[in-house]
Design a protein around this motif. Structure first.
Motif, short mmCIF file in Angstrom:
data_model
loop_
_atom_site.label_atom_id
_atom_site.label_comp_id
_atom_site.label_asym_id
_atom_site.label_seq_id
_atom_site.Cartn_x
_atom_site.Cartn_y
_atom_site.Cartn_z
N GLU A 8 0.85 -1.19 0.00
CA GLU A 8 0.00 0.00 0.00
C GLU A 8 0.89 1.24 0.00
O GLU A 8 1.85 1.33 0.75
N GLY A 9 0.56 2.18 -0.85
CA GLY A 9 1.31 3.43 -0.91
C GLY A 9 2.64 3.34 -1.65
O GLY A 9 3.43 4.26 -1.61
N THR A 10 2.89 2.21 -2.34
CA THR A 10 4.13 2.07 -3.12
C THR A 10 3.78 2.09 -4.61
O THR A 10 2.61 2.15 -4.99
N ASP A 11 4.80 2.00 -5.43
CA ASP A 11 4.59 1.94 -6.88
C ASP A 11 4.20 0.54 -7.33
O ASP A 11 3.87 0.34 -8.50
N CYS A 12 4.25 -0.42 -6.44
CA CYS A 12 3.93 -1.81 -6.78
C CYS A 12 2.51 -2.14 -6.32
O CYS A 12 2.00 -1.56 -5.37
N GLU A 13 1.92 -3.13 -7.00
CA GLU A 13 0.57 -3.55 -6.65
C GLU A 13 0.48 -5.07 -6.73
O GLU A 13 1.13 -5.70 -7.57
N VAL A 14 -0.33 -5.66 -5.85
CA VAL A 14 -0.52 -7.10 -5.80
C VAL A 14 -1.82 -7.46 -6.51
O VAL A 14 -2.86 -6.86 -6.25
N PHE A 15 -1.74 -8.45 -7.40
CA PHE A 15 -2.92 -8.96 -8.09
C PHE A 15 -3.05 -10.44 -7.79
O PHE A 15 -2.05 -11.15 -7.75
N HIS A 16 -4.27 -10.90 -7.57
CA HIS A 16 -4.48 -12.32 -7.27
C HIS A 16 -5.29 -12.98 -8.37
O HIS A 16 -6.01 -12.31 -9.13
N ALA A 17 -5.16 -14.30 -8.46
CA ALA A 17 -5.90 -15.08 -9.45
C ALA A 17 -7.40 -14.93 -9.19
O ALA A 17 -7.80 -14.78 -8.04
N PRO A 18 -8.20 -14.93 -10.22
CA PRO A 18 -7.83 -15.06 -11.63
C PRO A 18 -7.47 -13.71 -12.24
O PRO A 18 -8.28 -12.81 -12.31
N PHE A 19 -6.23 -13.57 -12.63
CA PHE A 19 -5.73 -12.38 -13.30
C PHE A 19 -4.66 -12.84 -14.29
O PHE A 19 -3.63 -13.39 -13.89
N ASP A 20 -4.94 -12.65 -15.57
CA ASP A 20 -4.02 -13.12 -16.61
C ASP A 20 -2.76 -12.27 -16.67
O ASP A 20 -2.84 -11.04 -16.60
N VAL A 21 -1.64 -12.95 -16.84
CA VAL A 21 -0.37 -12.28 -17.09
C VAL A 21 0.13 -12.81 -18.43
O VAL A 21 0.36 -14.01 -18.58
N GLU A 22 0.23 -11.91 -19.39
CA GLU A 22 0.79 -12.27 -20.69
C GLU A 22 2.27 -11.91 -20.65
O GLU A 22 2.65 -10.75 -20.74
N LEU A 23 3.08 -12.94 -20.42
CA LEU A 23 4.53 -12.72 -20.32
C LEU A 23 5.05 -12.26 -21.67
O LEU A 23 4.83 -12.91 -22.69
N GLN A 24 5.72 -11.11 -21.67
CA GLN A 24 6.21 -10.56 -22.91
C GLN A 24 7.49 -9.78 -22.65
O GLN A 24 7.57 -8.99 -21.70
N ARG A 25 8.49 -10.06 -23.50
CA ARG A 25 9.76 -9.32 -23.49
C ARG A 25 10.15 -9.05 -24.92
O ARG A 25 9.88 -9.86 -25.81
N ASP A 26 10.82 -7.94 -25.14
CA ASP A 26 11.21 -7.55 -26.50
C ASP A 26 12.13 -8.57 -27.16
O ASP A 26 12.07 -8.76 -28.37
N ASP A 27 12.96 -9.24 -26.39
CA ASP A 27 13.94 -10.16 -26.97
C ASP A 27 13.45 -11.61 -27.07
O ASP A 27 14.20 -12.50 -27.44
N ILE A 28 12.18 -11.85 -26.74
CA ILE A 28 11.60 -13.20 -26.85
C ILE A 28 10.39 -13.12 -27.78
O ILE A 28 9.48 -12.33 -27.53
N GLN A 29 10.40 -13.93 -28.82
CA GLN A 29 9.34 -13.86 -29.84
C GLN A 29 7.98 -14.35 -29.33
O GLN A 29 6.97 -13.72 -29.57
#
Length: 137
Positions: A8-29
């Motif tokens: 709380e009060g930080t730049d980070c936030e916690v998300f719990h399931a069900p919440f999709d994360v689409e893993l993506q990086r510029d160097d991975i196709q």
């Protein structure tokens, strides 16, 4: 849970399931969609209505008998490949928590394994620790 209050009060936030994360990086196709039990996201640029596109800072998975090998092998390797800085595996069947953190070579080092008692701390957020006894009581 202590984790939600910690951020709380930080730049980070916690998300719990069900919440999709689409893993993506510029160097991975390729892209992988996962649904972690808990995701701590500090780079909010990829947040959308019902999903996140990018790489969470920290992921926590809670094992069940049906998903053990998936979380212990597949997800560990995929999170490491995409650069999730910290990965916790909570095993309620063994009352244990395994902590993995990325090293300078982009590989996971197992930092801690706590079973039934003791304090487990985050390596990315060293001010955060949790009493294992409280988790499994």
């Amino acid at each position: 849970m202590e984790l939600f209050h910690f951020f709380e009060g930080t730049d980070c936030e916690v998300f719990h399931a069900p919440f999709d994360v689409e893993l993506q990086r510029d160097d991975i196709q390729e892209q992988h969609i996962v649904i972690p039990d808990l995701s701590i996201i500090c780079d909010k640029e990829g947040l959308q209505d019902q999903k996140y596109i990018g790489v969470p800072t920290w992921i926590i998975e809670i094992l069940s008998p049906s998903n053990q090998s998936h979380d212990l092998v597949f997800k560990l390797n995929i999170y490491m490949r995409y650069g999730v800085k910290e990965y916790w595996i909570v095993n309620p069947m063994l009352n244990s928590i395994q902590v993995y953190a990325l090293n300078e070579k982009g590989q996971y080092d197992q930092m801690e394994v706590m079973k039934e008692k003791g304090n487990v701390r985050s390596f990315v957020f060293p001010q955060f620790s949790v009493d294992v006894t409280k988790i499994f009581s």
